[in-house]
Design a protein around this motif. Structure first.
Motif, PDB file in Angstrom:
ATOM      1  N   VAL A  68       0.855  -1.186   0.000  1.00  0.00           N
ATOM      2  CA  VAL A  68       0.000   0.000   0.000  1.00  0.00           C
ATOM      3  C   VAL A  68       0.897   1.245   0.000  1.00  0.00           C
ATOM      4  O   VAL A  68       1.890   1.291   0.733  1.00  0.00           O
ATOM      5  CB  VAL A  68      -0.908   0.007   1.251  1.00  0.00           C
ATOM      6  CG1 VAL A  68      -1.647   1.334   1.382  1.00  0.00           C
ATOM      7  CG2 VAL A  68      -1.887  -1.161   1.196  1.00  0.00           C
TER       8      VAL A  68
ATOM      9  N   ARG B   1     -12.970  -7.114  -0.868  1.00  0.00           N
ATOM     10  CA  ARG B   1     -11.788  -7.852  -0.412  1.00  0.00           C
ATOM     11  C   ARG B   1     -11.631  -7.721   1.113  1.00  0.00           C
ATOM     12  O   ARG B   1     -11.319  -8.692   1.807  1.00  0.00           O
ATOM     13  CB  ARG B   1     -10.549  -7.317  -1.111  1.00  0.00           C
ATOM     14  CG  ARG B   1      -9.230  -7.924  -0.635  1.00  0.00           C
ATOM     15  CD  ARG B   1      -9.190  -9.413  -0.781  1.00  0.00           C
ATOM     16  NE  ARG B   1      -8.057  -9.977  -0.041  1.00  0.00           N
ATOM     17  CZ  ARG B   1      -7.908 -11.243   0.260  1.00  0.00           C
ATOM     18  NH1 ARG B   1      -8.843 -12.106  -0.105  1.00  0.00           N
ATOM     19  NH2 ARG B   1      -6.868 -11.677   0.936  1.00  0.00           N
ATOM     20  N   ALA B   2     -11.926  -6.520   1.635  1.00  0.00           N
ATOM     21  CA  ALA B   2     -11.814  -6.296   3.072  1.00  0.00           C
ATOM     22  C   ALA B   2     -12.812  -7.161   3.843  1.00  0.00           C
ATOM     23  O   ALA B   2     -12.498  -7.721   4.899  1.00  0.00           O
ATOM     24  CB  ALA B   2     -12.044  -4.820   3.399  1.00  0.00           C
TER      25      ALA B   2
ATOM     26  N   ILE C 293     -12.071  -3.271  -3.400  1.00  0.00           N
ATOM     27  CA  ILE C 293     -11.312  -3.229  -2.140  1.00  0.00           C
ATOM     28  C   ILE C 293     -12.240  -3.496  -0.960  1.00  0.00           C
ATOM     29  O   ILE C 293     -11.889  -4.230  -0.025  1.00  0.00           O
ATOM     30  CB  ILE C 293     -10.610  -1.861  -1.970  1.00  0.00           C
ATOM     31  CG1 ILE C 293      -9.575  -1.653  -3.080  1.00  0.00           C
ATOM     32  CG2 ILE C 293      -9.930  -1.777  -0.610  1.00  0.00           C
ATOM     33  CD1 ILE C 293      -8.962  -0.266  -3.110  1.00  0.00           C
TER      34      ILE C 293
ATOM     35  N   LEU D 148      -3.547  -6.075  -2.244  1.00  0.00           N
ATOM     36  CA  LEU D 148      -4.730  -6.348  -1.423  1.00  0.00           C
ATOM     37  C   LEU D 148      -4.725  -7.759  -0.847  1.00  0.00           C
ATOM     38  O   LEU D 148      -5.590  -8.088  -0.030  1.00  0.00           O
ATOM     39  CB  LEU D 148      -5.997  -6.151  -2.267  1.00  0.00           C
ATOM     40  CG  LEU D 148      -6.076  -4.879  -3.100  1.00  0.00           C
ATOM     41  CD1 LEU D 148      -7.389  -4.832  -3.864  1.00  0.00           C
ATOM     42  CD2 LEU D 148      -5.908  -3.646  -2.234  1.00  0.00           C
TER      43      LEU D 148
ATOM     44  N   LEU E 211      -7.349  -2.120   4.404  1.00  0.00           N
ATOM     45  CA  LEU E 211      -8.232  -2.018   3.236  1.00  0.00           C
ATOM     46  C   LEU E 211      -9.436  -1.122   3.531  1.00  0.00           C
ATOM     47  O   LEU E 211      -9.857  -0.326   2.675  1.00  0.00           O
ATOM     48  CB  LEU E 211      -8.692  -3.413   2.806  1.00  0.00           C
ATOM     49  CG  LEU E 211      -7.589  -4.378   2.356  1.00  0.00           C
ATOM     50  CD1 LEU E 211      -8.199  -5.689   1.875  1.00  0.00           C
ATOM     51  CD2 LEU E 211      -6.725  -3.754   1.277  1.00  0.00           C
TER      52      LEU E 211
ATOM     53  N   ARG F 237      -7.075  -6.196   6.915  1.00  0.00           N
ATOM     54  CA  ARG F 237      -8.487  -5.818   6.824  1.00  0.00           C
ATOM     55  C   ARG F 237      -8.685  -4.349   7.212  1.00  0.00           C
ATOM     56  O   ARG F 237      -9.388  -3.598   6.525  1.00  0.00           O
ATOM     57  CB  ARG F 237      -9.328  -6.711   7.725  1.00  0.00           C
ATOM     58  CG  ARG F 237     -10.836  -6.420   7.629  1.00  0.00           C
ATOM     59  CD  ARG F 237     -11.632  -7.299   8.577  1.00  0.00           C
ATOM     60  NE  ARG F 237     -11.472  -8.719   8.268  1.00  0.00           N
ATOM     61  CZ  ARG F 237     -10.786  -9.569   9.011  1.00  0.00           C
ATOM     62  NH1 ARG F 237     -10.196  -9.158  10.131  1.00  0.00           N
ATOM     63  NH2 ARG F 237     -10.691 -10.843   8.656  1.00  0.00           N
TER      64      ARG F 237
END
Length: 284
Positions: free
Chosen positions: A121, A280-281, A277, A178, A192, A189
């Motif tokens: 990130v 995905r989180a 995102i 990610l 994100l 987590r």
């Protein structure tokens, strides 16, 4: 005299204005040096922005160029000189490399940052826990040094909320970013979720480059392009295993900009990226 690596926007601006004043007198650098009792190389380094001249040096040059100290542009140039002599917060941190500190100095003056990261990130978007995990990898185990780097990263993020003109950030991250569990699932987590929140700000754009995009022009690593106000040329920045590199030539910057535009086209749209995102989180 303190030297910049490379010259910063402000030091270049001061040097450029002093060069204009010298050329208006139709003097060579050698002639200017003789008038104030310094070498030609010193005049050259001042005009290129490589060194921070003392206020007395600039006063002598302005007087030699018949520029009033109380009027313009003399007054503004002296104020700029004094600003250059002030230390930035990053210069007081021992844990930062010289080139990284220089990058922070540029970032503090930039109006826009375009950044591509293939595995991590971007620093301006990192949470404290994520930044701590990143700075603990492959580093010495000195907890104080690690914490100093973490705090430096968090302080850098203030450019995103500065007033009146926050930095405009356009970040493109690989899908791998990610997935890598930096610091563990809970840290990832939270990270994100943080990106999703920041992407809602008007000055922050985030795009995700999916694996399905295939090979790209940036397969060799990440990079950043900093843009500045007025006619200041942009700066490229690349991190490598051997250290950081600054790119200044127009050809190099044009190449980086072309690569970034290429990635921007291949990546999901900002709206699709934020949705991805968020999904995905929730699934980590």
């Amino acid at each position: 005299m303190a030297r910049f690596t490379p010259p910063t926007p402000r030091s270049r601006r001061l040097g450029r204005e002093l060069r204009k004043l010298r050329e208006a007198k139709s003097w060579t650098m050698d002639e200017a040096g003789k008038h104030i009792g310094c070498s030609t190389s010193r005049i050259s380094r001042i005009e290129s922005g490589e060194i921070k001249p003392r206020t007395g040096d600039v006063i002598e040059l302005l007087m030699a160029y018949d520029v009033p100290l109380e009027g313009e542009p003399g007054k503004s140039l002296l104020a700029l000189t004094r600003e250059l002599r002030q230390s930035g917060w990053w210069q007081r941190l021992d844990a930062l490399t010289g080139r990284y500190a220089t990058f922070i100095a540029y970032e503090a003056e930039a109006v826009e940052l375009r950044n591509f990261e293939p595995t991590l990130v971007p620093g301006l978007l990192q949470t404290p826990d994520y930044a701590r995990a990143v700075n603990s990898v492959g580093r010495e185990t000195d907890a104080e040094a690690i914490e100093q780097r973490v705090q430096a990263r968090l302080t850098r993020q203030e450019v995103l909320t500065r007033k009146p003109s926050p930095l405009r950030l356009h970040a493109i991250v690989s899908e791998a970013t990610l997935l890598f569990e930096v610091g563990g699932q809970d840290v990832l987590r939270s990270q994100l979720d943080h990106i999703v929140k920041l992407a809602g700000r008007p000055n922050i754009t985030v795009q995700v480059l999916r694996f399905a995009a295939g090979a790209t022009l940036a397969d060799r690593g990440g990079f950043a392009i900093l843009s500045f106000e007025r006619d200041e040329p942009p700066l490229g920045y690349v991190e490598t295993p051997a250290g950081e590199l600054f790119l200044e030539s127009p050809r190099e910057i044009d190449r980086l900009a072309a690569v970034f535009d290429h990635l921007k086209t291949l990546a999901m749209s900002p709206a699709e990226s934020v949705k991805f995102i968020r999904e995905r989180a929730s699934g980590t």
